[in-house]
Structures are given as C-alpha cells and as structure tokens.
Design a protein around this motif. Structure first.
Motif, PDB file in Angstrom:
ATOM      1  N   TRP A  34       0.715  -1.125  -0.061  1.00  0.00           N
ATOM      2  CA  TRP A  34      -0.088   0.039   0.050  1.00  0.00           C
ATOM      3  C   TRP A  34       0.907   1.302   0.127  1.00  0.00           C
ATOM      4  O   TRP A  34       0.576   2.351   0.354  1.00  0.00           O
ATOM      5  CB  TRP A  34      -0.867   0.055   1.302  1.00  0.00           C
ATOM      6  CG  TRP A  34      -0.167  -0.002   2.525  1.00  0.00           C
ATOM      7  CD1 TRP A  34       0.193   1.124   3.447  1.00  0.00           C
ATOM      8  CD2 TRP A  34       0.249  -1.008   3.221  1.00  0.00           C
ATOM      9  NE1 TRP A  34       0.853   0.572   4.406  1.00  0.00           N
ATOM     10  CE2 TRP A  34       0.789  -0.723   4.212  1.00  0.00           C
ATOM     11  CE3 TRP A  34       0.393  -2.575   2.976  1.00  0.00           C
ATOM     12  CZ2 TRP A  34       1.396  -1.600   5.291  1.00  0.00           C
ATOM     13  CZ3 TRP A  34       1.089  -3.405   3.746  1.00  0.00           C
ATOM     14  CH2 TRP A  34       1.545  -3.122   5.061  1.00  0.00           C
ATOM     15  N   TYR A  35       2.070   1.171  -0.376  1.00  0.00           N
ATOM     16  CA  TYR A  35       3.203   2.164  -0.235  1.00  0.00           C
ATOM     17  C   TYR A  35       4.117   2.159  -1.534  1.00  0.00           C
ATOM     18  O   TYR A  35       3.965   1.164  -2.325  1.00  0.00           O
ATOM     19  CB  TYR A  35       4.051   1.832   0.781  1.00  0.00           C
ATOM     20  CG  TYR A  35       4.243   0.536   1.051  1.00  0.00           C
ATOM     21  CD1 TYR A  35       5.546  -0.130   0.303  1.00  0.00           C
ATOM     22  CD2 TYR A  35       3.585  -0.472   1.966  1.00  0.00           C
ATOM     23  CE1 TYR A  35       5.809  -1.489   0.589  1.00  0.00           C
ATOM     24  CE2 TYR A  35       3.880  -1.755   2.085  1.00  0.00           C
ATOM     25  CZ  TYR A  35       5.050  -2.197   1.125  1.00  0.00           C
ATOM     26  OH  TYR A  35       5.418  -3.630   1.261  1.00  0.00           O
ATOM     27  N   ALA A 423      11.052  -6.791   4.094  1.00  0.00           N
ATOM     28  CA  ALA A 423      11.864  -5.596   5.026  1.00  0.00           C
ATOM     29  C   ALA A 423      10.854  -4.260   4.643  1.00  0.00           C
ATOM     30  O   ALA A 423      10.470  -3.630   5.806  1.00  0.00           O
ATOM     31  CB  ALA A 423      13.286  -5.382   4.784  1.00  0.00           C
ATOM     32  N   PHE A 424      10.682  -3.944   3.684  1.00  0.00           N
ATOM     33  CA  PHE A 424       9.770  -2.831   3.389  1.00  0.00           C
ATOM     34  C   PHE A 424       8.556  -2.905   3.957  1.00  0.00           C
ATOM     35  O   PHE A 424       8.092  -1.916   4.682  1.00  0.00           O
ATOM     36  CB  PHE A 424       9.610  -2.635   1.720  1.00  0.00           C
ATOM     37  CG  PHE A 424      10.151  -1.326   1.313  1.00  0.00           C
ATOM     38  CD1 PHE A 424       9.369  -0.211   1.173  1.00  0.00           C
ATOM     39  CD2 PHE A 424      11.557  -1.453   0.595  1.00  0.00           C
ATOM     40  CE1 PHE A 424      10.002   1.041   0.514  1.00  0.00           C
ATOM     41  CE2 PHE A 424      11.942  -0.386   0.236  1.00  0.00           C
ATOM     42  CZ  PHE A 424      11.210   0.821   0.213  1.00  0.00           C
ATOM     43  N   GLY A 452      17.684  -5.050  -2.903  1.00  0.00           N
ATOM     44  CA  GLY A 452      16.876  -3.736  -2.809  1.00  0.00           C
ATOM     45  C   GLY A 452      17.169  -2.757  -1.664  1.00  0.00           C
ATOM     46  O   GLY A 452      16.414  -2.079  -1.120  1.00  0.00           O
ATOM     47  N   ILE A 453      18.358  -3.247  -1.108  1.00  0.00           N
ATOM     48  CA  ILE A 453      18.864  -2.332   0.248  1.00  0.00           C
ATOM     49  C   ILE A 453      19.107  -1.091   0.179  1.00  0.00           C
ATOM     50  O   ILE A 453      18.784  -0.144   0.861  1.00  0.00           O
ATOM     51  CB  ILE A 453      20.349  -3.091   0.612  1.00  0.00           C
ATOM     52  CG1 ILE A 453      20.748  -2.402   2.057  1.00  0.00           C
ATOM     53  CG2 ILE A 453      21.175  -2.910  -0.411  1.00  0.00           C
ATOM     54  CD1 ILE A 453      19.870  -2.830   3.151  1.00  0.00           C
ATOM     55  N   HIS A 454      19.668  -0.479  -1.229  1.00  0.00           N
ATOM     56  CA  HIS A 454      19.832   0.751  -1.450  1.00  0.00           C
ATOM     57  C   HIS A 454      18.448   1.534  -1.466  1.00  0.00           C
ATOM     58  O   HIS A 454      18.213   2.449  -0.697  1.00  0.00           O
ATOM     59  CB  HIS A 454      20.296   1.104  -2.867  1.00  0.00           C
ATOM     60  CG  HIS A 454      19.507   0.765  -3.958  1.00  0.00           C
ATOM     61  ND1 HIS A 454      19.012  -0.554  -4.166  1.00  0.00           N
ATOM     62  CD2 HIS A 454      18.687   1.455  -4.668  1.00  0.00           C
ATOM     63  CE1 HIS A 454      18.346  -0.770  -5.281  1.00  0.00           C
ATOM     64  NE2 HIS A 454      18.267   0.483  -5.641  1.00  0.00           N
ATOM     65  N   VAL A 455      17.269   1.082  -1.932  1.00  0.00           N
ATOM     66  CA  VAL A 455      15.867   1.519  -2.071  1.00  0.00           C
ATOM     67  C   VAL A 455      15.411   1.662  -0.562  1.00  0.00           C
ATOM     68  O   VAL A 455      14.805   2.760  -0.038  1.00  0.00           O
ATOM     69  CB  VAL A 455      14.865   0.742  -2.834  1.00  0.00           C
ATOM     70  CG1 VAL A 455      13.679   1.854  -3.010  1.00  0.00           C
ATOM     71  CG2 VAL A 455      15.713   0.602  -4.119  1.00  0.00           C
ATOM     72  N   LEU A 456      15.674   0.519   0.193  1.00  0.00           N
ATOM     73  CA  LEU A 456      15.169   0.298   1.658  1.00  0.00           C
ATOM     74  C   LEU A 456      15.876   1.486   2.312  1.00  0.00           C
ATOM     75  O   LEU A 456      15.215   2.168   3.127  1.00  0.00           O
ATOM     76  CB  LEU A 456      15.569  -0.838   1.939  1.00  0.00           C
ATOM     77  CG  LEU A 456      14.954  -1.346   3.586  1.00  0.00           C
ATOM     78  CD1 LEU A 456      13.638  -1.580   3.620  1.00  0.00           C
ATOM     79  CD2 LEU A 456      15.744  -2.509   4.132  1.00  0.00           C
ATOM     80  N   SER A 458      17.190   4.480   1.460  1.00  0.00           N
ATOM     81  CA  SER A 458      16.548   5.816   0.879  1.00  0.00           C
ATOM     82  C   SER A 458      15.087   6.039   1.663  1.00  0.00           C
ATOM     83  O   SER A 458      14.987   7.070   1.799  1.00  0.00           O
ATOM     84  CB  SER A 458      16.706   5.969  -0.708  1.00  0.00           C
ATOM     85  OG  SER A 458      16.008   6.735  -1.223  1.00  0.00           O
ATOM     86  N   ALA A 459      14.211   4.918   1.470  1.00  0.00           N
ATOM     87  CA  ALA A 459      13.050   5.178   2.086  1.00  0.00           C
ATOM     88  C   ALA A 459      13.027   5.523   3.644  1.00  0.00           C
ATOM     89  O   ALA A 459      12.187   6.291   4.078  1.00  0.00           O
ATOM     90  CB  ALA A 459      12.250   3.898   1.474  1.00  0.00           C
ATOM     91  N   PHE A 460      14.027   4.568   4.179  1.00  0.00           N
ATOM     92  CA  PHE A 460      13.713   4.737   5.617  1.00  0.00           C
ATOM     93  C   PHE A 460      15.298   5.030   6.119  1.00  0.00           C
ATOM     94  O   PHE A 460      15.556   4.268   6.866  1.00  0.00           O
ATOM     95  CB  PHE A 460      13.188   3.503   6.280  1.00  0.00           C
ATOM     96  CG  PHE A 460      12.203   2.924   5.680  1.00  0.00           C
ATOM     97  CD1 PHE A 460      10.806   3.599   5.937  1.00  0.00           C
ATOM     98  CD2 PHE A 460      11.808   1.819   4.967  1.00  0.00           C
ATOM     99  CE1 PHE A 460       9.470   3.253   5.277  1.00  0.00           C
ATOM    100  CE2 PHE A 460      10.644   1.215   4.301  1.00  0.00           C
ATOM    101  CZ  PHE A 460       9.865   2.088   4.405  1.00  0.00           C
ATOM    102  N   PRO A 461      15.703   6.218   6.188  1.00  0.00           N
ATOM    103  CA  PRO A 461      17.062   6.509   6.335  1.00  0.00           C
ATOM    104  C   PRO A 461      17.385   6.306   7.920  1.00  0.00           C
ATOM    105  O   PRO A 461      18.719   6.464   8.188  1.00  0.00           O
ATOM    106  CB  PRO A 461      17.460   7.807   5.746  1.00  0.00           C
ATOM    107  CG  PRO A 461      16.044   8.257   5.613  1.00  0.00           C
ATOM    108  CD  PRO A 461      15.082   7.349   5.323  1.00  0.00           C
TER     109      PRO A 461
END
Length: 512
Positions: A34-35, A423-424, A452-456, A458-461
């Motif tokens: 949903w995100y 994780a997201f 996908g660690i880089h996006v993770l 970036s989204a949740f720094p």
C-alpha cells in the motif's frame, strides 16, 4: 510472552462473549503493498458505509459483499454498535428496564467512531471499544484492528454524521419493510441478547421506530446506492464489480522496482563519517569468517547449523544493543564501593520476527534480553504477481497501542535482505503503528549487494541495519509452490530471488 499471546486469546474470548461478532477481520490472500518505493503510503483503504434500519440486513449485506468479492485482500467489517457511549449507573438501570434510547444519535460516540475509521482508512492501526449488550456497558478492553485494504462500516447512523460520510468511498442504504425488521429484531434480541419479547416490543415502539423515521430514513438521500434488505443479489454484484475496479486501480507493482543496484554506497555515508551510515557490518574477523564458512557449507549437520546460527545471532544482537540509548547508573559493589556504570534508557523494547526466516534470530535476542517479548509478521510472495503479501500480524502490546509504540524500540528480525520487499512491508507496518523510524533496528545475517537494500535505506534512512555479511549475487528463479493455492504463471511454481553464495533456505535448515 503472556502479554502477547494470552492477551490475544483473551481479546478473542471477550469479542465472542460480549458482542454479536459484527466486528470481523476477514483475510483471504493477504494485503498487497500500500506504499511506494519512497516508503510512504500511496493509497488509502477503500471504505464502504452501510446504513439502514435496525435489523434491516446491514450485516448480511456486508458479508454478502465480502463473499461475492471472493479472493480479496484483507477486509474489516466494523460495527457502529461498538461505539455506544459509556453509561452511568442511572443510565444502565434505565437500559435494563428498556427505558434508555439506544437509537438516538447522541447514544453513539460519533467522534470516536470517525477517529477509528480514519486511522484504518489511512492504513494505521486502531483499537475499537468492546460493548456488552448483556451488561449495557462499554468494557475496559478494546479490539485491535489493522491491515484492511477494504473497510465496511455498518450501523443505523453510519450516514448520519458528516465526518463519517466524508470518509466513505461508497455509501449504501439498506431498505427493508418495517414488519420484516421488527420480526428480525425480536428473533435477534431474544436469542442473542437475552431480552424478553415484551421488552423488545416496548423498546421498538418507544425508541426504535421514531428514531428510524426521524434520523435513519432521512440519511438515505446521502447513499450512492439503495439496496433491498432481501433478494439483493443483483445489487450486491453491481457493488462488488465497482469495488474490484477500484482495487485494480490501486494495485501496486513494487518488487520489480527495488532490486538490482549496488550496496557499496550504503556502507559509506555522504559525510564520510561511518557513524552516519545506516548499515553496520560486523567486523570481519577470522572467527566470524569461520562461522559463515560452517553455515554456508551444505554438508554441515543440522545440529552444527543450529549451534552456529544461535552463536551468530547472539553476536548480531550484541552489536545491535550498542544502538540503544543508555543512561548513567551508580551502583554499590560487593566491596561496598560506589561505581558509576550504564543501564538501558528505554521505556519499551521488543522483537518482531518476519516469519519464518526471522525465527533463527530469536534465540540470540532472548540470550541477550532474557525477558523480551517477541511478536511476528508473516509476509509471503504472491504466486501470480511476485509481490509481497501481508498475511499475519501478531505484535506485542507495546506496539499495538500507539501511545506506547511511540516510545518503543523494536528489533526487527529476518534472515536476509534480498529484494527487501519483506523488509519494506515490515518496516511500513511498524510505522503505521506509531513506532518511530529511528527506534527500529533491523538485524539480519545476510544482505544482497545487488538487491533492494539501497531503496530500503533511501526510503527509511533512520532505520539502522545490522548484518554479518554482504553477498554479491541475487538471482531470479522459479521454485515449486509451498501451498496448493495461488499457482504461479508456470504451473505450480512461483517467482523467487536467491542470494548467492548465500546460506540456502535458512529457516528450513534451522527448523526441519
């Protein structure tokens, strides 16, 4: 963990004993993302308001909608009956004598109903009150609700309050003959609520019928659709067709957008200060390399695998403990000497395991924090789309209640971060409950360099990640379905992503 599992069982018993089972969480194949890739919610839950006279068939219509939808994301049916106000002793005496007007709008806590519904629509958790019809009183306990993609709110005054009407994406009014409603009400109140027939009739003539004429029936003008209280199959099919269309428009294609970039930059902060990086890699000592060599070897016995996993989990948790806040504490030693030391400076601390690969980290957490409460999330892959699905949520009390969650620190446990889809979803779930981003510490054995660690990050720094090793590869493949339902595009298979060299299926090797 009595505050988690026994409390859940107690809540279930209360719900069944004191309410008419109108508040229901119906899960079929789980809740899809949903995100977006930025970690923020992109769409609210779809909210339906169903109004109508007492015993007109509102709950039946709600359940028929769910039945007609078939395989749908999680649905919550929420009854307005839960939101009767808390009564004084005098009001309770009147209620037991059938002289209290439960059908007037003032009898319902509209503000609380709107707040709970707004939280659910915004994808947040809520705790709705539990009302006892036998005792004519709101109980001290509450019912935890979270994770609905579709919310159905039903009650006689559901369309009465403007704040409630503003929350609905679809408004329905159930129209039924007065004689049928009276007959249904007599059967329901005598059988389910322990009332006498004389009391039911007196209350109906004194309060129910006048309230219907003055407050309920006029709200039909706000409805998008009028549904008959019986023989309504055609109307329900029209409604479910519209809902399916809305859900398809809100569908997310998430996992494919978050993979296949390098993790190297995640280990180096923009400022050049290693403390600014959100990813902490354990010091690669010969001891740690030896542990990973044992765990990667397919010939390692299960007994040795469990031993070294528990040992590695303990090392990871001990490292994660360094990220918690501490305060000074002065103690007196056995030699009667004053000594200044440190103690944890947290109000609440718990663990949340992503089932079932997070399970092997639980023993390490319990070794370091012996009395820690551990909850769980079940995230699995949709065989048709490859997207993550949230199938199960069982969280500790300090997370289920938002006023506690804001001060809670959470160790989030999973065996590896590959595409980071699970994780997201897990982090987003904790944030929806009010947990602060910088209070989440993700503990994992492996991170995929090209995942996908880089996006993770970036989204949740502000989420800190503790891992023991970074592996170079992430390979897309197809594997046999674990369940018979939800077949993938190629028969009984589903898409999966394998970390290489990896440690295999860590949960299977640990538990089987």
């Amino acid at each position: 963990m009595p505050d988690l599992y026994e409390a859940e069982e107690y809540q279930r018993d209360l719900s069944e004993s004191f309410q008419t089972k109108k508040n229901t969480v119906l899960s079929s194949h789980g809740r899809p993302p949903w995100y977006g890739e930025n970690g923020l919610p992109l769409s609210n839950a779809f909210v339906i308001g169903i109004a109508g006279g007492s015993a007109s068939g509102k709950t039946y219509v709600a359940r028929q909608i769910v039945k007609s939808l078939g395989s749908t994301p999680t649905v919550v049916i929420m009854s307005q009956d839960s939101f009767y106000k808390r009564h004084t002793e005098e009001e309770m005496a009147l209620a037991h004598a059938n002289h209290f007007d439960f059908d007037h709008p003032d009898a319902i806590d509209m503000a609380m109903f709107a707040d709970c519904l707004a939280d659910l629509k915004a994808c947040r958790q809520t705790n709705i009150p539990i009302y006892s019809f036998k005792e004519h009183q709101r109980l001290d306990q509450s019912k935890y609700l979270y994770g609905a993609a579709i919310i159905i709110a039903e009650g006689i005054m559901t369309l009465h309050d403007p704040k409630l009407r503003d929350l609905y994406d679809l408004k329905i009014f159930v129209q039924c003959d007065s004689d049928i409603m009276l007959a249904r009400r007599i059967l329901r109140d005598v059988k389910e609520r322990g009332r006498s027939m004389e009391g039911v009739l007196e209350q109906y003539l004194r309060y129910v019928k006048p309230a219907f004429d003055n407050f309920v029936l006029p709200t039909a003008r706000y409805a998008d659709i009028i549904v008959p209280g019986s023989n309504n199959a055609v109307a329900i099919e029209l409604i479910t067709t519209h809902i399916r269309s809305q859900m398809n428009e809100r569908a997310r294609h998430f996992r494919r957008n978050i993979s296949y970039r390098s993790v190297d930059k995640c280990l180096n902060s923009p400022s050049g200060n290693p403390e600014d990086s959100s990813l902490t890699l354990l010091l690669q000592t010969p001891q740690l390399q030896g542990i990973y060599t044992v765990l990667r070897d397919e010939k390692t016995s299960r007994q040795d695998f469990i031993f070294f996993v528990d040992r590695l989990a303990t090392l990871l948790i001990e490292k994660a403990m360094e990220l918690l806040p501490y305060k000074t504490k002065v103690v007196i030693t056995p030699t009667d000497t004053e000594c200044s030391g440190k103690e944890l400076d947290v109000k609440h601390i718990c663990g949340v395991s992503i089932l079932r690969s997070g399970g092997p980290l639980e023993k390490g957490l319990q070794r370091v924090l012996s009395d820690v409460t551990i909850g769980s999330l079940l995230v699995q892959t949709d065989g048709k789309t490859g997207e993550p699905l949230l199938l199960h949520v069982m969280l500790p009390k300090c997370i289920r209640e938002r006023h506690l969650a804001v001060d809670a620190w959470v160790f989030l446990l999973d065996a590896q971060i590959s595409t980071a889809a699970s994780a997201f979803m897990a982090i987003r779930t904790l944030l929806d409950h009010g947990v602060q981003q910088d209070h989440i510490i993700f503990v994992t054995f492996l991170v995929a360099r090209t995942g996908g660690i880089h996006v993770l990050q970036s989204a949740f720094p502000k989420v800190r990640i503790i891992c023991g090793a970074i592996d170079s590869g992430l390979r897309e493949t197809w594997i046999e379905q674990y369940h018979s339902e939800g077949e993938g595009q190629y028969g009984n298979t589903r898409k999966a992503w394998i970390v290489e060299p990896g440690m295999g299926h860590i949960g299977d090797r640990y538990y089987l």
